[in-house]
Motif scaffolding. Structure first.
Motif, PDB file in Angstrom:
ATOM      1  N   TRP A 176      -0.311  -7.311  -5.104  1.00  6.01           N
ATOM      2  CA  TRP A 176      -1.311  -6.342  -5.606  1.00  6.01           C
ATOM      3  C   TRP A 176      -2.092  -7.051  -6.702  1.00  6.01           C
ATOM      4  O   TRP A 176      -1.583  -7.299  -7.788  1.00  6.01           O
ATOM      5  N   THR A 228       3.037  -4.484  -9.651  1.00  5.31           N
ATOM      6  CA  THR A 228       2.030  -5.500 -10.021  1.00  5.31           C
ATOM      7  C   THR A 228       2.679  -6.839 -10.344  1.00  5.31           C
ATOM      8  O   THR A 228       2.031  -7.881 -10.237  1.00  5.31           O
ATOM      9  N   ARG A 263       0.833  -1.213   0.000  1.00  5.71           N
ATOM     10  CA  ARG A 263       0.000   0.000   0.000  1.00  5.71           C
ATOM     11  C   ARG A 263       0.863   1.257   0.000  1.00  5.71           C
ATOM     12  O   ARG A 263       0.635   2.189  -0.773  1.00  5.71           O
ATOM     13  N   ILE A 286      -5.367  -6.005  -2.405  1.00  5.77           N
ATOM     14  CA  ILE A 286      -4.045  -6.528  -2.057  1.00  5.77           C
ATOM     15  C   ILE A 286      -4.235  -7.784  -1.201  1.00  5.77           C
ATOM     16  O   ILE A 286      -4.939  -7.749  -0.184  1.00  5.77           O
TER      17      ILE A 286
END
Length: 222
Positions: free
Chosen positions: A215, A114, A95, A209
């Motif tokens: 993610w 990602t 995050r 997440i």
């Protein structure tokens, strides 16, 4: 006196007769150059600046330096608010790094996040393979402040759906009035009211997440 004239003439001719200097053959394989007039040859190791390149290098993910461009998140703070209740460390780490990359307008850095766990990521319900290019297009061509939305949404309350942590909390069944109210910091109240009236639920951007820090998605629409 008559005998001296031919002798003088003979001496004069011998003094003025041209002489031919011996020449040394030149090897055809060796170039002939004039000393002191050769043009300097640039060292192959020295680079000549390309007129089409900028003096300031672009910053990639993980490198230090100022961003080379602005985006919708440029003026936001990359420092996240504490989550309540606290999320797992791996989730909070991802995050934080999403927010930092978004504020830095680092599309490639976001794309790298990602792929970090080597698991599938979804940025659209269509076929998107270049997420960095996709987000850049949304920002620059479609006028959608997706990077600012990421930062703002990750500072809102979240919802836990099993092993998945989802921002904002309004993206869950039986979302409360407080859930809807919180997301007004990102979307106009009129737009959110239309979603509620249509019975579709929240269709704005949401980020998921997993508990291991992967993610999983950043999706909008249905």
């Amino acid at each position: 006196m008559k005998r001296l004239v031919p002798l003088v003439c003979s001496l004069l001719l011998s003094c003025t007769k041209p002489t031919t200097a011996p020449t040394t053959p030149v090897d055809a394989g060796e170039p002939v150059t004039s000393r002191g007039t050769e043009a300097a040859i640039p060292d192959a190791g020295s680079a000549t600046p390309d007129a089409g390149t900028s003096a300031t290098a672009r910053t990639d993910a993980g490198t230090q330096g100022a961003p080379t461009a602005r985006c919708s998140a440029s003026d936001l703070s990359p420092e996240p608010k504490p989550t309540q209740p606290p999320v797992p460390e791996a989730v909070d780490s991802m995050r934080r790094r999403i927010m930092a990359a978004a504020v830095a307008c680092d599309y490639e850095g976001l794309a790298a996040l990602t792929r970090e766990k080597g698991m599938a990521f979804k940025a659209s319900f269509g076929d998107v393979t270049d997420v960095a290019g996709y987000w850049h297009e949304l920002e620059t061509s479609r006028g959608q402040p997706v990077l600012a939305q990421m930062v703002k949404l990750l500072n809102l309350p979240y919802a836990r759906l099993g092993d998945l942590y989802v921002w904002p909390s309004v993206h869950r069944e039986n979302a409360t009035d407080a859930d809807w109210k919180a997301v007004e910091a990102v979307y106009p109240p009129e737009q959110l009211a239309q979603m509620r009236q249509a019975g579709t639920g929240y269709l704005g951007l949401r980020l998921g997440i997993l508990s291991n820090g992967h993610w999983q998605f950043a999706l909008a629409g249905d």
